[in-house]
Write an enzyme that holds these catalytic residues in place. Structure first.
Site, PDB file in Angstrom:
ATOM      1  N   LYS A  22       2.250  -0.944   5.886  1.00  0.00           N
ATOM      2  CA  LYS A  22       3.298  -1.967   5.907  1.00  0.00           C
ATOM      3  C   LYS A  22       4.306  -1.664   7.033  1.00  0.00           C
ATOM      4  O   LYS A  22       4.294  -0.577   7.616  1.00  0.00           O
ATOM      5  CB  LYS A  22       3.993  -2.029   4.544  1.00  0.00           C
TER       6      LYS A  22
HETATM    7  C1  PLP Z   1       0.225  -4.022   0.158  1.00  0.00           C
HETATM    8  C2  PLP Z   1       0.241  -5.227  -0.679  1.00  0.00           C
HETATM    9  C3  PLP Z   1       0.428  -5.165  -2.061  1.00  0.00           C
HETATM   10  C4  PLP Z   1       0.420  -3.901  -2.858  1.00  0.00           C
HETATM   11  O1  PLP Z   1       1.231  -2.923  -2.445  1.00  0.00           O
HETATM   12  P1  PLP Z   1       0.878  -1.399  -2.830  1.00  0.00           P
HETATM   13  O2  PLP Z   1       2.091  -0.674  -2.398  1.00  0.00           O
HETATM   14  O3  PLP Z   1      -0.344  -1.018  -2.070  1.00  0.00           O
HETATM   15  O4  PLP Z   1       0.670  -1.344  -4.300  1.00  0.00           O
HETATM   16  C5  PLP Z   1       0.533  -6.352  -2.756  1.00  0.00           C
HETATM   17  N1  PLP Z   1       0.445  -7.535  -2.161  1.00  0.00           N
HETATM   18  C6  PLP Z   1       0.257  -7.639  -0.841  1.00  0.00           C
HETATM   19  C7  PLP Z   1       0.192  -8.987  -0.225  1.00  0.00           C
HETATM   20  C8  PLP Z   1       0.128  -6.493  -0.062  1.00  0.00           C
HETATM   21  O5  PLP Z   1      -0.092  -6.624   1.253  1.00  0.00           O
END
Ligand code: PLP
Length: 408
Positions: free
Chosen positions: A211
């Site tokens: 992210k």
């Molecule tokens: C990364 C992501 C998640 C989940 O996040 P985690 O920290 O991996 O649990 C949920 N929704 C979207 C759209 C994502 O890109």
């Protein structure tokens, strides 16, 4: 397939010249270009070392400090930190009292976490197709999907492109629905000048390594008031409430979702860079548009994302391959890009076609726009420490591959 957080931990082999090439053909080896890469500065690494030496490495003062900084970022709203983005959405649904017998509307074009959390709390996901332009939940289709059992909407800002918050909340208000914003990809994005997270109902962010800012793994939830924040703390750790030095009470089942101080320290080192990371991403996204505009694949009409330089944080730059005009499948495009030293990703296959969801009754043809995107979407490298030359190399390589495989 490189879809989703787990398999996104792509191996980064050095680009090497294959053995059947002659020395004359051999190019100087360029470093392998991943599709994303976290940026961790030395100050953060030093800070993490200090936490590790401090004697307190799990949830403690650094988590509190991180939550306070996040709250500042989101205009003073209550924020709690967790060990994933996924659990923050599950907890938001539980705080909202959503469970068996309830329906939650969401998009089929997202990381499967978004709909898995709905199943986790015992509710039913109700998918509505995407708007092929924004690739997000088509707001025009939401009202037709609302039933007496509908309790919430989980919109997803795919690639950092925010869902229209004005229209979304107008619908939610009219039908008395809660909103759990899956803003996992949209930290740093805005809607009409307002930061995502500073407005709305529940807002969930992820700090997974891919992210825009990371805690290695982690997430946070923006809540509406201190009562919700207290519930979030209980759901975060076994339902426990502590009082005084020795008091402990448990009223309901919670999970094990607390963030460590080590991870929080990584996050504290990331936050000061949020704006500069976003600026860099925007610069490279702009360059992708410029180069694709002049690239020789224009007649193929490669699907480009909306050119949004006001709202989006450019979490990803995703193209949609024109399948009807190509003699090559996406997997082979990805293999050829990989052979040329460039990683690409798939974010995401349409959720309703996974076995789990097919077994619940969904089938091919239910959401044609999401299915088309799911088959043809391709995430190109985009991260703050890449270079303009990297972007040019991606465009050139992809152009060459697609040109060589056009239907005549
Ligand atoms: C990364 C992501 C998640 C989940 O996040 P985690 O920290 O991996 O649990 C949920 N929704 C979207 C759209 C994502 O890109």
């Amino acid at each position: 397939m490189k879809a989703g957080p787990i398999t996104c931990l792509a191996i980064n082999p050095e680009f090497s010249v294959s053995s059947n090439q002659t020395a004359a053909q051999a190019q100087p080896a360029l470093p392998f270009l991943p599709f994303t890469r976290p940026t961790i500065d030395d100050e953060t690494i030093t800070g993490v070392t200090e936490v590790l030496r401090s004697g307190w490495i799990t949830s403690g003062p650094k988590v509190k400090e991180f939550e306070a900084k996040l709250s500042e970022l989101f205009s003073g709203r209550p924020v709690r930190a967790f060990n994933s983005g996924t659990c923050t959405m599950e907890i938001a649904l539980r705080i909202a009292g959503i469970g068996p017998g309830h329906e939650v509307i969401t998009t089929p074009l997202t990381w499967v976490a978004t709909s898995n959390v709905i199943l986790d709390v015992g509710a039913k996901p109700v998918f509505v197709d995407i708007d092929p332009r924004t690739r997000n939940l088509d707001l025009d289709r939401i009202e037709a999907a609302i039933t007496p059992a509908t309790r919430a909407i989980i919109p997803v800002d795919l690639a950092g492109q925010p869902v229209d918050r004005d229209r979304l909340y107008a619908i939610a208000k009219k039908h008395n629905l809660r909103v759990v914003e899956d803003a996992a990809q949209s930290i740093g994005s805005t809607w009409n000048g307002k930061r995502i997270g500073s407005i709305g109902d529940f807002v969930s962010f992820s700090f997974h390594s891919n992210k825009n800012i990371t805690t290695t793994e982690g997430g946070c939830l923006v809540l509406n008031n201190e009562a919700e924040a207290k519930l979030a703390e209980q759901y975060r750790l076994q339902g426990v409430v502590r009082t005084g030095f020795d008091g402990m009470e448990v009223e309901f089942v919670g999970g094990k979702f607390n963030l460590t101080d080590v991870a929080a320290r990584v996050g504290l080192g990331q936050l000061p860079h949020l704006e500069s990371f976003t600026t860099k991403r925007r610069e490279f996204a702009r360059l992708y548009f410029e180069l694709f505009d002049t690239a020789a694949i224009r007649p193929l009409s490669l699907g480009l994302p909306p050119a949004d330089f006001a709202n989006s944080n450019w979490h990803m730059f995703q193209v949609i391959l024109p399948e009807a005009k190509l003699t090559i499948k996406r997997t082979d495009v990805m293999a050829q890009m990989h052979a040329a030293g460039i990683a690409t990703g798939v974010h995401y296959p349409a959720i309703h076609l996974f076995k789990l969801y097919r077994n619940l009754g969904w089938k091919e043809g239910d959401f044609p726009h999401a299915e088309y995107a799911g088959r043809n979407i391709l995430t190109l490298p985009l991260f703050p420490t890449m270079t303009r030359a990297d972007v040019a190399r991606v465009v050139q390589t992809l152009t060459t591959i697609l040109q060589a495989h056009q239907k005549s």
